[in-house]
Every structure is written in structure tokens, then in C-alpha cells.
Design a protein around this motif. Sequence first.
Motif, PDB file in Angstrom:
ATOM      1  N   ALA A   1       0.963  -1.053  -0.215  1.00  0.00           N
ATOM      2  CA  ALA A   1       0.224   0.137   0.205  1.00  0.00           C
ATOM      3  C   ALA A   1       1.390   0.964  -0.269  1.00  0.00           C
ATOM      4  O   ALA A   1       0.378   2.380  -0.397  1.00  0.00           O
ATOM      5  N   THR A   2       1.917   0.858   0.237  1.00  0.00           N
ATOM      6  CA  THR A   2       2.742   2.177   0.489  1.00  0.00           C
ATOM      7  C   THR A   2       3.627   2.655  -0.397  1.00  0.00           C
ATOM      8  O   THR A   2       3.978   3.747  -0.785  1.00  0.00           O
ATOM      9  N   LEU A   3       4.076   1.677  -0.756  1.00  0.00           N
ATOM     10  CA  LEU A   3       4.436   1.711  -2.313  1.00  0.00           C
ATOM     11  C   LEU A   3       3.320   2.371  -3.691  1.00  0.00           C
ATOM     12  O   LEU A   3       4.104   2.892  -4.568  1.00  0.00           O
ATOM     13  N   HIS A   4       1.926   2.091  -3.450  1.00  0.00           N
ATOM     14  CA  HIS A   4       1.207   2.177  -4.044  1.00  0.00           C
ATOM     15  C   HIS A   4       1.343   4.326  -3.851  1.00  0.00           C
ATOM     16  O   HIS A   4       0.830   4.936  -4.972  1.00  0.00           O
ATOM     17  N   THR A   5       1.241   4.430  -2.908  1.00  0.00           N
ATOM     18  CA  THR A   5       0.526   6.170  -2.595  1.00  0.00           C
ATOM     19  C   THR A   5       2.489   7.074  -2.531  1.00  0.00           C
ATOM     20  O   THR A   5       2.534   7.855  -2.763  1.00  0.00           O
ATOM     21  N   ILE A   6       3.375   6.445  -2.506  1.00  0.00           N
ATOM     22  CA  ILE A   6       4.601   7.777  -2.339  1.00  0.00           C
ATOM     23  C   ILE A   6       4.786   8.018  -3.958  1.00  0.00           C
ATOM     24  O   ILE A   6       4.639   8.960  -3.897  1.00  0.00           O
ATOM     25  N   PRO A   7       4.018   7.166  -5.259  1.00  0.00           N
ATOM     26  CA  PRO A   7       5.003   7.777  -6.578  1.00  0.00           C
ATOM     27  C   PRO A   7       4.052   8.992  -6.723  1.00  0.00           C
ATOM     28  O   PRO A   7       4.270  10.353  -6.695  1.00  0.00           O
ATOM     29  N   THR A   8       2.531   8.939  -6.031  1.00  0.00           N
ATOM     30  CA  THR A   8       1.771  10.414  -6.429  1.00  0.00           C
ATOM     31  C   THR A   8       2.190  11.245  -4.845  1.00  0.00           C
ATOM     32  O   THR A   8       1.959  12.201  -5.472  1.00  0.00           O
ATOM     33  N   ALA A   9       2.356  10.465  -4.146  1.00  0.00           N
ATOM     34  CA  ALA A   9       2.895  11.780  -2.830  1.00  0.00           C
ATOM     35  C   ALA A   9       4.010  12.604  -3.286  1.00  0.00           C
ATOM     36  O   ALA A   9       4.481  13.560  -3.547  1.00  0.00           O
ATOM     37  N   LEU A  10       5.355  11.998  -3.963  1.00  0.00           N
ATOM     38  CA  LEU A  10       6.618  12.584  -4.481  1.00  0.00           C
ATOM     39  C   LEU A  10       6.044  13.159  -5.505  1.00  0.00           C
ATOM     40  O   LEU A  10       6.761  14.302  -5.858  1.00  0.00           O
ATOM     41  N   ALA A  11       5.485  12.465  -6.680  1.00  0.00           N
ATOM     42  CA  ALA A  11       4.857  13.386  -7.620  1.00  0.00           C
ATOM     43  C   ALA A  11       4.483  15.157  -7.404  1.00  0.00           C
ATOM     44  O   ALA A  11       3.932  15.854  -7.679  1.00  0.00           O
ATOM     45  N   ALA A  12       3.403  14.694  -6.466  1.00  0.00           N
ATOM     46  CA  ALA A  12       2.932  16.359  -6.009  1.00  0.00           C
ATOM     47  C   ALA A  12       4.150  17.202  -5.428  1.00  0.00           C
ATOM     48  O   ALA A  12       4.186  18.290  -5.355  1.00  0.00           O
ATOM     49  N   ASP A  13       4.555  16.500  -4.472  1.00  0.00           N
ATOM     50  CA  ASP A  13       6.122  17.489  -3.791  1.00  0.00           C
ATOM     51  C   ASP A  13       6.867  17.366  -4.821  1.00  0.00           C
ATOM     52  O   ASP A  13       7.276  18.896  -4.700  1.00  0.00           O
ATOM     53  N   ALA A  14       6.544  16.720  -6.184  1.00  0.00           N
ATOM     54  CA  ALA A  14       8.028  17.582  -6.691  1.00  0.00           C
ATOM     55  C   ALA A  14       7.788  18.651  -7.652  1.00  0.00           C
ATOM     56  O   ALA A  14       8.743  19.282  -8.362  1.00  0.00           O
ATOM     57  N   TRP A  15       6.166  18.424  -8.081  1.00  0.00           N
ATOM     58  CA  TRP A  15       5.677  19.051  -8.957  1.00  0.00           C
ATOM     59  C   TRP A  15       6.072  20.481  -8.787  1.00  0.00           C
ATOM     60  O   TRP A  15       5.761  20.910  -7.436  1.00  0.00           O
ATOM     61  N   PRO A  16       5.769  21.557  -9.830  1.00  0.00           N
ATOM     62  CA  PRO A  16       6.734  21.510 -10.955  1.00  0.00           C
ATOM     63  C   PRO A  16       7.785  20.948 -11.116  1.00  0.00           C
ATOM     64  O   PRO A  16       8.415  21.909 -10.502  1.00  0.00           O
ATOM     65  N   ALA A  17       8.514  20.190 -12.177  1.00  0.00           N
ATOM     66  CA  ALA A  17       9.775  19.494 -11.876  1.00  0.00           C
ATOM     67  C   ALA A  17       9.966  19.788 -13.590  1.00  0.00           C
ATOM     68  O   ALA A  17      11.187  19.786 -14.287  1.00  0.00           O
ATOM     69  N   LYS A  18       8.748  20.296 -14.342  1.00  0.00           N
ATOM     70  CA  LYS A  18       9.677  21.003 -15.964  1.00  0.00           C
ATOM     71  C   LYS A  18       8.434  21.747 -16.727  1.00  0.00           C
ATOM     72  O   LYS A  18       7.316  21.984 -15.519  1.00  0.00           O
ATOM     73  N   PRO A  19       8.459  22.569 -17.366  1.00  0.00           N
ATOM     74  CA  PRO A  19       7.246  23.700 -17.669  1.00  0.00           C
ATOM     75  C   PRO A  19       5.695  22.827 -18.063  1.00  0.00           C
ATOM     76  O   PRO A  19       5.639  21.246 -18.016  1.00  0.00           O
ATOM     77  N   ILE A  20       5.007  23.937 -18.057  1.00  0.00           N
ATOM     78  CA  ILE A  20       3.546  23.508 -17.884  1.00  0.00           C
ATOM     79  C   ILE A  20       2.585  24.532 -19.272  1.00  0.00           C
ATOM     80  O   ILE A  20       3.194  25.622 -19.697  1.00  0.00           O
ATOM     81  N   LYS A  21       2.000  22.948 -19.379  1.00  0.00           N
ATOM     82  CA  LYS A  21       0.443  23.670 -20.894  1.00  0.00           C
ATOM     83  C   LYS A  21       0.152  23.819 -20.525  1.00  0.00           C
ATOM     84  O   LYS A  21      -0.830  23.273 -19.900  1.00  0.00           O
ATOM     85  N   VAL A  22      -0.647  25.253 -21.078  1.00  0.00           N
ATOM     86  CA  VAL A  22      -2.509  25.334 -21.067  1.00  0.00           C
ATOM     87  C   VAL A  22      -3.022  25.673 -22.025  1.00  0.00           C
ATOM     88  O   VAL A  22      -2.650  26.450 -22.982  1.00  0.00           O
ATOM     89  N   ILE A  23      -3.574  24.276 -22.546  1.00  0.00           N
ATOM     90  CA  ILE A  23      -3.593  24.942 -24.097  1.00  0.00           C
ATOM     91  C   ILE A  23      -5.439  25.957 -23.759  1.00  0.00           C
ATOM     92  O   ILE A  23      -6.421  25.568 -22.674  1.00  0.00           O
TER      93      ILE A  23
END
Length: 337
Positions: free
Chosen positions: A28-50
Motif C-alpha cells: 500500500a505504501t509503495l502505491h501511495t509514494i509515487p503520487t505523494a512524491l509527484a505532488a511534492d516534486a511538482w512542477p519539475a518541468k514546463p507546464i502547458k496550458v491549452i
Amino acid sequence: MKSSIKHRVARSARSIAIAIAIAVAGVATLHTIPTALAADAWPAKPIKVIVPYTPGGSTDTVSRVVFEQVSQRLGQPIIIENKPGANSTLGVGVAARSAPDGYTFVSVLAAYSANMSLYSKLSYKPADLVPVAEMAELPLFLFASKKLPVKTVAELVDYGKKHPDTLTFGSSGVGSSAHLTGERLAMESRLRLTHVPYNGSAPILPALVSGEVSVAFDPLLVPMPHVKSGKINVLAVASAKRWPGEPNIPTMEEAGFPGFVMSSWTGLLAPAGTPQPIVARMAREIAAATRSPDVAKKLTELGFVPVGGTPEAFRKLIERDTRRYAEIVKAGKITLD
């Protein structure tokens, strides 16, 4: 001996149970870590707004003003990508099919709500996108040609009833907020108003000045100088409150149409599945940007009311206007198919 065996079996069973519980918790922890890390690290590159409209329009203008500030706050470039076509549904569809990774968003106008009823089939469903935040409100004002002997909404209704089939109203196109607002005026006033659609807002002003159309709902910025110079009249504003810069212009409610609030708006959506912490962060940054004196001043000068609300508030606005536009589209038998 039997008792000792039983105790060893029991201890073994407990050990196995504990091991399984630890393993499950670990998974369960392994499944939650990527989302949490992604949110904490965001944004790591340019963002596109259409932006599903051409450059220079209302949505494009608001997006560029707001996201210039948001980009500075996030420390990453925000790229505005214009994808016009099919009353904004082309660009919205591209966004709906984009990866929900927090690096693609789409800016929309109130037409997003209207399109749900105007088209029998779209390339996306409402569930394919999630609200992030309303960025700004765009009040629509009721302008009238000087060729028409009216200076108030009451005089317009009286003239229309005395001269049936003579009044026309212009809009920036079939299905636009201006079109549906004009249809609502016709329904509630019981006037016969002939719709004259144009290709965008630009041709509406000369049509009003020349008398080619009788009235039109349009944002304040471009027509107001012509009101000041006496070339056209302004009768009311279709918002809940009077415009601060023009306090003498009554609202449609004050002019005798209770509940007549039909302002357009612009806001941001994200592909469904975008991590909630990222959606919440973007909403907070938009709110901070619209509250900044520089952005608020620019938007107000352009005729917008800065908003910067929450995802939930934007969701309620979209749902409310979807219902409201559906009623008008059904009554007027309007379609874009």
C-alpha cells in the motif's frame, strides 16, 4: 507434547499473520509514494496550458496575464498553446485525452458549459476533466444602437412590443454567451428578437454604430469608448452587481429582470486523474495571482473581475451554467451539430 505443539503452531500462525500484514502495508505504501512524491516534486518541468481559441481573445488574454504570474510563483515556464476550432471543443478534447500528470491544463470560457447542450455528441465527457479554478468573470453589457430611440431596458421592451419583428441582436457566434444571453432576454421579455451571428466580437461594434443590429450583449472594453463619444447607448449589465468603474449602469435585475445574471467567465480544467494535491496547488497559485495588485489591475482594465476560487466553487459554477444554458438551448431549439 501436544500442548507444546499447539503453542508452536499458534506462534507460527501469528508470525505469518504479522508478516502478511507488514507485506500488505508495504505494498500500500509503495502505491501511495509515487503520487505523494509527484505532488511534492511538482512542477519539475514546463507546464502547458491549452487555450481552445485564437490568440488575442478573452480566454487567451486572461490566461496570459494570470499564468505569467503563476509561472513566476512556481518557478517553471508555462506555455500557452492555442488550439482553436469547433467552438472550443477541439482544444478541450485534446486536453481531455492528455496524460493526467499535472503538466497539461486547458483554459475555458462559459461556452464550455453551453457546449454540453449545443452538441449532441462531443469527443469528451464532463467526467474526462476536473475543475481547477475560475480565473475571472466577464460581465456582459447590453448595448443599443443610437438608431433605436431607447435609453433603458424598459424603453427597449416597450419599443419592441410596439414594433414587433423589427428588433435584432448581434452576437459573436451561434452558441456564444452573448447569443444565449440575447435568447434569454427574448424569452423573458417576450420580444421577437432576430439573432444576427458574427464571426467573433470585432464586427459587432460597427454593426451597432451603423444600426445593422439593434442591440447586443458584449464585454465592456471595446464598446464603452463609443458610448462615451455618443455613438451607441449602454442599457444595463447582466451581472449580480454594478460594474465599479461605471456605477451608473443598472443591472438587468434592477432593470426589471429578476435573476438575470448571465456573465461569462474563464477558468482552468485538468485531465481527470490529475493528482488532487497538484490540482489544489494550482488553484492556490491562481488565487494568489489574481489577488496580486498587478494582475488584478490588468484584468480590471480589460473588463474582467478577478476571481481565483477553489476547485469546488468552480465545479458548482460549471454545473449551474450547464443547467441554465441547457434550458435556453432547449427553448430556442439551438444546435451546432
